[in-house]
Design an enzyme around this catalytic site. Structure first.
Site, PDB file in Angstrom:
ATOM      1  N   GLU A  66       0.320  -1.060   0.276  1.00  0.00           N
ATOM      2  CA  GLU A  66       0.055  -0.217  -0.291  1.00  0.00           C
ATOM      3  C   GLU A  66       1.142   1.548  -0.160  1.00  0.00           C
ATOM      4  O   GLU A  66       0.632   1.666   1.035  1.00  0.00           O
ATOM      5  CB  GLU A  66      -1.037   0.379   1.447  1.00  0.00           C
ATOM      6  N   GLU A  99      -5.127  -8.954   0.532  1.00  0.00           N
ATOM      7  CA  GLU A  99      -6.328  -8.488   2.206  1.00  0.00           C
ATOM      8  C   GLU A  99      -7.424  -7.899   2.158  1.00  0.00           C
ATOM      9  O   GLU A  99      -7.970  -7.621   0.823  1.00  0.00           O
ATOM     10  CB  GLU A  99      -5.685  -7.349   2.915  1.00  0.00           C
TER      11      GLU A  99
HETATM   12  C1  BG6 Z   1      -4.027  -2.620   5.660  1.00  0.00           C
HETATM   13  C2  BG6 Z   1      -2.880  -2.393   6.293  1.00  0.00           C
HETATM   14  O1  BG6 Z   1      -4.592  -1.559   5.129  1.00  0.00           O
HETATM   15  O2  BG6 Z   1      -5.534  -2.576   6.864  1.00  0.00           O
HETATM   16  C3  BG6 Z   1      -2.352  -2.764   7.532  1.00  0.00           C
HETATM   17  O3  BG6 Z   1      -1.779  -2.931   4.760  1.00  0.00           O
HETATM   18  C4  BG6 Z   1      -3.467  -2.525   8.310  1.00  0.00           C
HETATM   19  O4  BG6 Z   1      -1.332  -2.579   8.166  1.00  0.00           O
HETATM   20  C5  BG6 Z   1      -5.050  -3.885   7.802  1.00  0.00           C
HETATM   21  O5  BG6 Z   1      -3.116  -3.347   9.583  1.00  0.00           O
HETATM   22  C6  BG6 Z   1      -5.949  -2.902   8.758  1.00  0.00           C
HETATM   23  O6  BG6 Z   1      -6.028  -1.617   9.328  1.00  0.00           O
HETATM   24  P1  BG6 Z   1      -6.335  -0.977  10.138  1.00  0.00           P
HETATM   25  O7  BG6 Z   1      -5.791   0.634   9.929  1.00  0.00           O
HETATM   26  O8  BG6 Z   1      -7.317  -1.352  10.649  1.00  0.00           O
HETATM   27  O9  BG6 Z   1      -4.512  -1.925  10.984  1.00  0.00           O
END
Ligand code: BG6
Length: 459
Positions: free
Chosen positions: A164, A360
């Site tokens: 990202e 993800e």
């Molecule tokens: C993604 C990232 O955007 O979302 C992670 O690659 C992140 O690092 C994940 O932890 C979930 O988002 P958040 O902000 O709730 O941890």
């Protein structure tokens, strides 16, 4: 039953800074996160900093067994630049030993490692020199990338450069969520450009060191949906897609920046400093595959009273509050699984149907101990429902020919989340912070195991 392609990768994603712990131990130097927590701990949820995170540094052997226990056939994590090369030049032997053993252990459990190089964890020594604002960062990253390929290339065949990359641009240089929390659109564009060149030069190094391997980049994808078909709203959608999707996806796959993006940046007096050889470097160093992190769409409308030239992205596209939206209240993100299909078709039609995977997707939920049953297992049916809904649309896209080779969730074990610490949990395994990071499988972990075994699921 909804079946997925043969050899489909099922797994989970995580990152070094969010899971390893030992953040200033074993020869590792400080990243911006270590520095920020030291100087501004009040910004971090419940005083939870980067020092310990989920302690995979000590628990990786048991965790690799846990990967196998829930049937994962792939995992993505990252290397910490500050651990491998604490001063940017000198190899840390303890880091080499740790990562070699960790990656070997992953493989021993029948799990394919996908290894990423940068997950928001800028070395502090480089940030002190200006970080991604400086061209020096491009060479420093390329050197780090080359070192990692040389040290671990025999154990890892799928690599990614950045996770990202737009997040450190936006959060660090527009919205104040990441260090150095500067608000400056022009600097943000320069930082983005240097990141793109760092990615490009890392791909170049990869082709030299590991010609048989595969390399990609992981991008956050929030497809833009406009409020209406009006010209002004459609213009806003175009600006959002250019800045948020095509800025990295086009050069990574097609080898050049979109002309419309270059024009938009110029119109708004944001043109970054470049070097003569950059265009050719981009053209010659495209990727083998793409990873897309999908959580939520972006709803847009024409901006109201925009500054000209734009001072912020909101001068190019406004946020539209779609009345029908469904929200995950803990994270505040819209849940819109339909976008998974749109993304799959976009990859097929606009990006040469390059191999890609969902790198993800997941649902962060606070206070999950509410869902503990009498046997101590979190009954996270909401997460199973979330994954199923997204997989339904992904499946439809694959049925229509999109070249998707895997689905990885965020995340394997609950992990530390930047300023949010351990507030929202995402893992297949619960991490008990009061009990030396002890792990216990959640219902979703067992559900996923069945999915992997069947290479699909029944609705
Ligand atoms: C993604 C990232 O955007 O979302 C992670 O690659 C992140 O690092 C994940 O932890 C979930 O988002 P958040 O902000 O709730 O941890």
């Amino acid at each position: 039953m909804k079946k997925f392609p043969t050899n489909f990768l099922w797994g989970a994603a995580m990152s070094a800074p969010q899971t390893e712990g030992h953040s200033l131990l074993n020869g590792k130097s400080a990243s911006t996160w270590d520095h920020w927590f030291e100087t501004n701990p009040e910004k971090f949820n419940a005083n939870q900093g980067p020092a310990d995170t989920s302690n995979i540094y000590e628990l990786y052997k048991e965790d690799c067994q846990r990967m196998e226990d829930i049937g994962l056939n792939s995992i993505r994590t990252s290397i910490a630049w500050t651990r491998l090369l604490p001063d940017g030049k000198t190899l840390n032997p303890e880091a080499v030993a740790f990562y070699r053993d960790y990656f070997q252990e992953i493989r021993n459990h029948g799990v394919e490692p996908i290894i990423n190089l940068f997950h928001f964890d800028m070395p502090m020594w480089l940030m002190e020199k200006g970080g991604w604002e400086t061209r020096e960062s491009v060479d420093a990253f390329a050197f780090y990338a080359k070192t990692a390929f040389e040290q671990f290339g025999d154990l890892v065949s799928k690599w990614t450069t950045f996770n990202e990359p737009l997040v450190h641009v936006e959060c660090g240089y527009l919205f104040g969520y990441h260090y150095p929390a500067i608000v400056d659109f022009k600097k943000a564009v320069q930082v983005g450009y240097h990141t793109l060149m760092a990615h490009t030069c890392a791909v170049k190094a990869f082709r030299e060191v590991l010609p048989q391997g595969e390399i990609g980049i992981i991008l956050n994808i929030s497809p833009a949906y406009a409020r209406s078909e009006s010209d002004a709203d459609q213009q806003a959608k175009l600006a959002s897609d250019l800045l948020n999707t095509r800025s990295f996806l086009d050069p990574a796959v097609h080898g050049h920046l979109p002309e419309e993006l270059i024009a938009l940046i110029k119109e708004n007096e944001l043109t970054p400093e470049t070097q003569a050889e950059d265009t050719q470097l981009m053209a010659e160093n495209t990727v083998d595959f793409i990873g897309l992190n999908y959580y939520q769409p972006r709803r847009v409308q024409a901006p109201t009273n925009p500054a000209k030239p734009a001072k912020m992205p909101s001068d190019l596209y406004g946020a539209y509050d779609w009345p029908e939206k469904r929200i995950n209240p803990y994270r505040g993100w819209e849940i819109y699984p339909e976008a998974m299909y749109d993304v799959a078709i976009m990859m097929k039609n606009d990006y040469k149907n390059i191999p890609w995977f969902v790198s993800e997707n997941g649902m962060g939920v606070a206070d999950e101990e509410r869902f503990l049953d009498e046997n101590g297992m979190i009954q996270d049916d909401y997460r199973i429902e979330f994954m199923k809904e997204h997989l339904d649309y992904l499946h439809q896209g694959i049925q229509e020919g999109s070249n998707c080779f895997g689905y990885q969730t965020w995340t394997f074990v609950d992990c530390w989340s930047w300023l949010n610490g351990y507030r929202n949990r995402y893992g297949f395994y619960r991490v008990d912070l009061d009990n030396q990071f002890q792990r216990s499988v959640k219902k979703s972990g067992l559900w996923f195991k069945q999915v992997v075994q069947d290479n699909g699921y029944t609705n």
